[in-house]
Scaffold this motif. Structure first.
Motif, PDB file in Angstrom:
ATOM      1  N   UNK A 119       0.828  -1.212   0.000  1.00 47.30           N
ATOM      2  CA  UNK A 119       0.000   0.000   0.000  1.00 47.30           C
ATOM      3  C   UNK A 119       0.862   1.262   0.000  1.00 47.30           C
ATOM      4  N   UNK A 120       1.924   1.260   0.795  1.00 43.32           N
ATOM      5  CA  UNK A 120       2.811   2.428   0.835  1.00 43.32           C
ATOM      6  C   UNK A 120       3.436   2.676  -0.532  1.00 43.32           C
ATOM      7  N   UNK A 121       3.910   1.620  -1.187  1.00 46.37           N
ATOM      8  CA  UNK A 121       4.527   1.792  -2.508  1.00 46.37           C
ATOM      9  C   UNK A 121       3.502   2.215  -3.556  1.00 46.37           C
ATOM     10  N   UNK A 122       2.328   1.597  -3.524  1.00 49.80           N
ATOM     11  CA  UNK A 122       1.300   1.947  -4.507  1.00 49.80           C
ATOM     12  C   UNK A 122       0.843   3.389  -4.339  1.00 49.80           C
ATOM     13  N   UNK A 123       0.705   3.827  -3.094  1.00 52.78           N
ATOM     14  CA  UNK A 123       0.294   5.208  -2.845  1.00 52.78           C
ATOM     15  C   UNK A 123       1.387   6.182  -3.258  1.00 52.78           C
ATOM     16  N   UNK A 124       2.633   5.842  -2.949  1.00 51.66           N
ATOM     17  CA  UNK A 124       3.746   6.697  -3.361  1.00 51.66           C
ATOM     18  C   UNK A 124       3.790   6.826  -4.880  1.00 51.66           C
ATOM     19  N   UNK A 125       3.585   5.714  -5.571  1.00 42.83           N
ATOM     20  CA  UNK A 125       3.591   5.757  -7.044  1.00 42.83           C
ATOM     21  C   UNK A 125       2.462   6.644  -7.557  1.00 42.83           C
ATOM     22  N   UNK A 126       1.287   6.540  -6.964  1.00 41.99           N
ATOM     23  CA  UNK A 126       0.156   7.373  -7.374  1.00 41.99           C
ATOM     24  C   UNK A 126       0.458   8.857  -7.170  1.00 41.99           C
ATOM     25  N   UNK A 127       1.068   9.179  -6.037  1.00 37.50           N
ATOM     26  CA  UNK A 127       1.269  10.582  -5.678  1.00 37.50           C
ATOM     27  C   UNK A 127       2.395  11.251  -6.459  1.00 37.50           C
ATOM     28  N   UNK A 128       3.431  10.499  -6.819  1.00 37.72           N
ATOM     29  CA  UNK A 128       4.614  11.130  -7.400  1.00 37.72           C
ATOM     30  C   UNK A 128       4.430  11.359  -8.898  1.00 37.72           C
ATOM     31  N   UNK A 168      14.163  -6.392   2.359  1.00 42.33           N
ATOM     32  CA  UNK A 168      14.623  -5.800   1.109  1.00 42.33           C
ATOM     33  C   UNK A 168      14.197  -6.610  -0.116  1.00 42.33           C
ATOM     34  N   UNK A 169      14.292  -7.957  -0.101  1.00 38.37           N
ATOM     35  CA  UNK A 169      13.806  -8.701  -1.278  1.00 38.37           C
ATOM     36  C   UNK A 169      12.330  -8.439  -1.571  1.00 38.37           C
ATOM     37  N   UNK A 170      11.517  -8.361  -0.526  1.00 42.10           N
ATOM     38  CA  UNK A 170      10.096  -8.074  -0.703  1.00 42.10           C
ATOM     39  C   UNK A 170       9.884  -6.664  -1.253  1.00 42.10           C
ATOM     40  N   UNK A 171      10.661  -5.713  -0.739  1.00 43.63           N
ATOM     41  CA  UNK A 171      10.564  -4.326  -1.207  1.00 43.63           C
ATOM     42  C   UNK A 171      10.891  -4.232  -2.691  1.00 43.63           C
ATOM     43  N   UNK A 172      11.975  -4.884  -3.117  1.00 51.95           N
ATOM     44  CA  UNK A 172      12.367  -4.831  -4.527  1.00 51.95           C
ATOM     45  C   UNK A 172      11.372  -5.579  -5.411  1.00 51.95           C
ATOM     46  N   UNK A 173      10.884  -6.714  -4.933  1.00 54.13           N
ATOM     47  CA  UNK A 173       9.924  -7.478  -5.730  1.00 54.13           C
ATOM     48  C   UNK A 173       8.639  -6.690  -5.937  1.00 54.13           C
ATOM     49  N   UNK A 174       8.167  -6.038  -4.878  1.00 51.69           N
ATOM     50  CA  UNK A 174       6.934  -5.257  -4.990  1.00 51.69           C
ATOM     51  C   UNK A 174       7.151  -4.025  -5.868  1.00 51.69           C
ATOM     52  N   UNK A 175       8.299  -3.373  -5.731  1.00 48.81           N
ATOM     53  CA  UNK A 175       8.603  -2.224  -6.587  1.00 48.81           C
ATOM     54  C   UNK A 175       8.648  -2.635  -8.054  1.00 48.81           C
ATOM     55  N   UNK A 176       9.237  -3.789  -8.334  1.00 51.70           N
ATOM     56  CA  UNK A 176       9.291  -4.286  -9.720  1.00 51.70           C
ATOM     57  C   UNK A 176       7.879  -4.546 -10.244  1.00 51.70           C
ATOM     58  N   UNK A 177       7.035  -5.127  -9.408  1.00 53.31           N
ATOM     59  CA  UNK A 177       5.659  -5.414  -9.806  1.00 53.31           C
ATOM     60  C   UNK A 177       4.905  -4.134 -10.149  1.00 53.31           C
TER      61      UNK A 177
END
Length: 244
Positions: free
Chosen positions: A149-158, A173-182
């Motif tokens: 949710x934090x990454x998706x919201x950041x992507x929407x806002x920026x 970190x692996x989860x963070x990178x995987x979700x960012x890639x998605x």
């Protein structure tokens, strides 16, 4: 001030910060993120989970033409943030929004900010020890909003080609990178934070970009304490501590 609160000074930035004496208090991490992120001149910046508003307050002092929105869903912390903004006479440049990260799409049009920052909760709900300090569990444990949710919201806002900077726990970190890639967010910079040169990394700072591609730059590690457990020169400079 209210009963049970303290006022702490960050002299380097000319700031006075009201905090709960026995509740959640800001750590070194948001100050490191401020140094890592460095918004451009005139940038519009959002801080997701602003707490006592330490990130927008520090950056407002450092970058005189930038403006900020600090988002905080805990009423008690949002109240602290609002009073800290007033105490430091920065109400013309910092707005505090009492809202959950999940509700921000109704508050702002897409691509409203040049830079989105966050020191998001890094523990999953139900893991780790329960803290007796007021507000600490909500600051460290995911509640309504998850990492996704934090990454998706950041992507929407920026804005397109804008920047997203997180400080997070290296275990995820692996989860963070995987979700960012998605979510098609490109990692641009990474820097690990170590308590000492011999210790494992305790935090990681990552910059993502929306709508850009580039090779990932892995920066030299940031070491907090050197020989004798004194702050390293870099951290002392961030904190405004004079070295002997």
């Amino acid at each position: 001030m209210k009963s049970g609160e303290t006022v702490d000074e960050l002299k380097k930035y000319g700031l006075r910060i009201i905090q709960e004496r026995h509740g959640y208090r800001f750590s070194l991490d948001p100050l490191l993120l401020c140094a890592f992120a460095a918004p451009a001149v005139g940038a519009r910046v959002a801080d997701l989970g602003t707490g006592s508003a330490i990130i927008p307050l520090v950056l407002a002092r450092q970058h005189g033409q930038a403006t900020f929105v600090g988002v905080e869903f805990q009423d008690a912390m949002a109240d602290l943030a609002e009073r800290n903004v007033l105490l430091n006479d920065l109400g013309d440049r910092i707005d505090i929004l009492r809202e959950d990260v999940l509700g921000l799409r109704k508050c702002f049009p897409v691509s409203s900010f040049d830079l989105v920052l966050s020191n998001p909760p890094y523990r999953k709900r139900g893991t780790g020890k329960v803290s007796p300090k007021i507000g600490r569990d909500d600051a460290r444990h995911e509640s309504t909003a998850t990492l996704t949710d934090f990454l998706a919201t950041a992507k929407y806002l920026v804005k397109p080609a804008g920047r997203i900077c997180f400080i997070y726990h290296p275990a995820r970190l692996p989860e963070l990178f995987a979700e960012a890639h998605r979510q098609k967010l490109a990692p641009m910079r990474l820097r690990l934070v170590h308590g000492t040169a011999e210790a494992e990394a305790r935090m990681v700072m990552v910059e993502f970009a929306k709508g850009r591609r580039a090779d990932l730059a892995v920066l030299p590690p940031l070491v907090v304490r050197g020989a004798g457990l004194d702050y390293t020169p870099e951290v002392a400079e961030i904190l405004g501590i004079e070295m002997p």
